[in-house]
Design a protein around this motif. Structure first.
Motif, PDB file in Angstrom:
ATOM      1  N   VAL A   1       0.828  -1.215   0.000  1.00  0.00           N
ATOM      2  CA  VAL A   1       0.000   0.000   0.000  1.00  0.00           C
ATOM      3  C   VAL A   1       0.861   1.263   0.000  1.00  0.00           C
ATOM      4  N   ASP A   2       2.060   1.199   0.609  1.00  0.00           N
ATOM      5  CA  ASP A   2       2.966   2.362   0.583  1.00  0.00           C
ATOM      6  C   ASP A   2       3.462   2.607  -0.839  1.00  0.00           C
TER       7      ASP A   2
ATOM      8  N   ALA B   1       1.932   1.612  -3.552  1.00  0.00           N
ATOM      9  CA  ALA B   1       0.771   2.039  -4.343  1.00  0.00           C
ATOM     10  C   ALA B   1       0.538   3.542  -4.179  1.00  0.00           C
ATOM     11  N   GLU B   2       0.636   4.015  -2.949  1.00  0.00           N
ATOM     12  CA  GLU B   2       0.407   5.442  -2.689  1.00  0.00           C
ATOM     13  C   GLU B   2       1.475   6.292  -3.379  1.00  0.00           C
TER      14      GLU B   2
ATOM     15  N   ILE C   1      -5.753  -1.893  -7.152  1.00  0.00           N
ATOM     16  CA  ILE C   1      -4.890  -3.066  -7.279  1.00  0.00           C
ATOM     17  C   ILE C   1      -5.675  -4.115  -8.072  1.00  0.00           C
TER      18      ILE C   1
ATOM     19  N   ASN D   1      -5.392  -4.502   2.786  1.00  0.00           N
ATOM     20  CA  ASN D   1      -4.902  -3.318   2.061  1.00  0.00           C
ATOM     21  C   ASN D   1      -5.920  -2.181   2.099  1.00  0.00           C
ATOM     22  N   ARG D   2      -7.206  -2.535   2.057  1.00  0.00           N
ATOM     23  CA  ARG D   2      -8.240  -1.493   2.110  1.00  0.00           C
ATOM     24  C   ARG D   2      -8.307  -0.891   3.512  1.00  0.00           C
TER      25      ARG D   2
ATOM     26  N   LEU E   1      -5.756  -0.724   5.601  1.00  0.00           N
ATOM     27  CA  LEU E   1      -4.533   0.057   5.835  1.00  0.00           C
ATOM     28  C   LEU E   1      -4.591   1.422   5.164  1.00  0.00           C
ATOM     29  N   ARG E   2      -5.077   1.460   3.914  1.00  0.00           N
ATOM     30  CA  ARG E   2      -4.942   2.702   3.139  1.00  0.00           C
ATOM     31  C   ARG E   2      -6.148   3.029   2.267  1.00  0.00           C
TER      32      ARG E   2
ATOM     33  N   VAL F   1      -7.242   1.513  -0.224  1.00  0.00           N
ATOM     34  CA  VAL F   1      -7.076   1.173  -1.648  1.00  0.00           C
ATOM     35  C   VAL F   1      -7.937  -0.032  -2.013  1.00  0.00           C
ATOM     36  N   GLU F   2      -8.631   0.073  -3.142  1.00  0.00           N
ATOM     37  CA  GLU F   2      -9.524  -1.004  -3.586  1.00  0.00           C
ATOM     38  C   GLU F   2      -8.748  -2.053  -4.382  1.00  0.00           C
ATOM     39  N   THR F   3      -9.225  -3.300  -4.315  1.00  0.00           N
ATOM     40  CA  THR F   3      -8.671  -4.382  -5.134  1.00  0.00           C
ATOM     41  C   THR F   3      -9.776  -4.932  -6.018  1.00  0.00           C
TER      42      THR F   3
END
Ligand code: PNS
Length: 157
Positions: free
Chosen positions: A74-75, A77-78, A85, A105-106, A108-109, A111-113
């Motif tokens: 996630v780091d 990705a950011e 993802i 991951n969602r 944590l940050r 972010v969608e998968t």
């Protein structure tokens, strides 16, 4: 512009990986293929080698870049401005672990998968099976891109 991230160990990249990246490159504006530098098991190919093999296997795609990363996905990705993802799902057996990672991951940050069903042509294929078949002298030419087949033969001769 939507940026997708296709992460993995890619030890080695297979035709199944290439298929997921190709289809992601149609759906999204840009695709970053993220090679984990330190996978859980000692890799056959170094991170640099895996990045080079993937890049050589994806030259036909103009909107794809390949990079190695360390630490949390996630780091990375950011840092790359990733929107989503993308993970390939071969079978139900992949689902439990992939779901856990997606939810972590969602959490944590945010972010969608998105899961993309693997092309049935490659649903039985895995990097570990390719390594085993290659190690034991089996034919892997139809299972991996040409640069990978060459590198496997060179590494295991
Ligand atoms: O090829 P794989 O084994 O399916 O790839 C797994 C990968 C690299 C996507 C996963 O292990 C990962 O994201 N590793 C980086 C470390 C991390 O972020 N771990 C927490 C995941 S929820």
């Amino acid at each position: 512009m939507t940026v997708a991230l296709c992460p993995g160990s890619f030890d080695p990249p297979t035709n199944g990986h290439v298929d997921i990246v190709e289809r992601s490159a149609v759906v999204f504006d840009r695709v970053v293929v993220a090679v984990v530098a330190n996978p859980s098991k000692e890799p056959l190919f170094t991170a640099d080698e895996r990045v080079r093999l993937l890049a050589a296997s994806l030259t036909h795609l103009g909107n794809v870049e390949v990079a190695a990363f360390e630490g949390l996905l996630v780091d990375f990705a950011e840092s790359r401005g990733v929107d989503v993802i993308v993970k390939g799902l071969r079978a139900v057996s992949d689902f439990d672990y992939e779901l856990q990672m997606a939810q972590m991951n969602r959490t944590l940050r945010g972010v969608e998968t998105l899961f993309m069903p693997t092309n049935p042509e490659w649903s039985y294929l895995s990097s570990s099976l390719v390594r085993e078949v290659a190690r034991l002298g089996g034919r892997i030419d139809e299972l991996v891109p040409p640069p990978v087949a060459e590198a496997l033969k060179e590494r295991l001769k």
